[in-house]
Scaffold this active site. Sequence first.
Site: not given
Length: 330
Positions: A244, A273, A292
Site C-alpha cells: 500500500r 492513487e 497498482h
Amino acid sequence: MTPQSTASSQQVLVFRELPDDLLVKLQAAHDVTVANPRKPEQHAAFMAALPTAEALIGSSYPITDELLAQAPRLQLISSISVGVDNYPLASLKARGIALCHTPGVLTETTADTIFTLVLATSRRVLELASLVREGRWTRNIGEELFGWDVHHKTIAILGFGRIGQAVARRAALGFGMQVLYTNTSPVDLPELQGHARQVPLAEALAGADIVVSTLPLTPATRHLINDATLAQMRAGAFFINGSRGGIVDEAALLRALDSGRLRGAGLDVFEPEPLPLDSPLRTHPRVTPLPHAGSATHETRRAMAGMAVANLLAALRGERAAGAFDLSRI
C-alpha cells in the site's frame, strides 16, 4: 438491471463492474443496481441507491463514515480485494455490518509482480528498454548503464503473510537469496528451512540489499518507511513496495533517492492513487513505477470477482463466507 423480486431477495449495490455471467448470477438471487461512483455519469445513481442498499460489492472506492450514514439498511460489504483499508472497520464493527474480502486468490500473481519489480529495478529495465525504443542504442552499453545482480543477494521482506511468503519462495528457491523477514511471530515453512529467518525491523533494514514491503496498511504501518527507517538501510539498497502506498513517506523516499543512498525503488502503489502528474516519482530516473497492477491479470481478477460474488451470496444466505473478514480483532 433489476430482476423480478423474490421473497428472499435483497437490495445489492454493485459499485465496480462485474463480468457479465457473475452479474447474472447475482441478479438471479437479488435485486441488483450497478452504479460505479468513479464514473461521473453514475455517481448520482450510486448515491441514490445507498439508502435502500442491504449489500455492497466492489472495490477501489473508499466507503467512508459519511457514505455509511447514507446506507441505514446496509448489512454486508463484499470487497473485490484483499486489502480492507478502504473501509471504516471500527464503524462496520459498531454497526454489525459484515465485511468479506478475497485472500488467497491473488497471492501468486501479486508475488510475481513484486519480483518483477525486484528484477526490473535492479537491472534498470526501463532505462535500457527506452534506450532501444528511442533509437539511442548505437554501441555496446557501458558501465554507466550496468545494473546489479539479484541472485544470491539478501532480501528483507516486511510482513510475512501469504504474499510475503510467496515472494520468499521465489527469492530463496529461484534465485538463491537469503531471506530476512519481519512478522509478529516466526513462520514455519519447511521448504524455506535454512533460507529464511525472522529478525527485528532494524536488522532487516540494515542487513538487506533489497527491502520489500508486503505489509497491510494500518495505523502502525502508515509511513513506516520514513527518513529514520530509510537511514537504517544499507547504502545502495533497493526498495520495493507491493503493498500500500501509505506505508511510505514519499517525500522521505525521494530524499533517499536523490541523495543516492538508495539505488532505486520499484513501486506498484502510491499515496495518493492514481499518481498525480506533478509527482516527482512519476518520472524519477531511479524509480520503476507501475499503476497498482499487482493482481492485474485476466485470470486473477476473474477469480477475485468470483470469490467476492460467492462471499456475498453465502453471507446473504446466512452462511459463513470463505472470505469473511474477522472484525472482532479490530
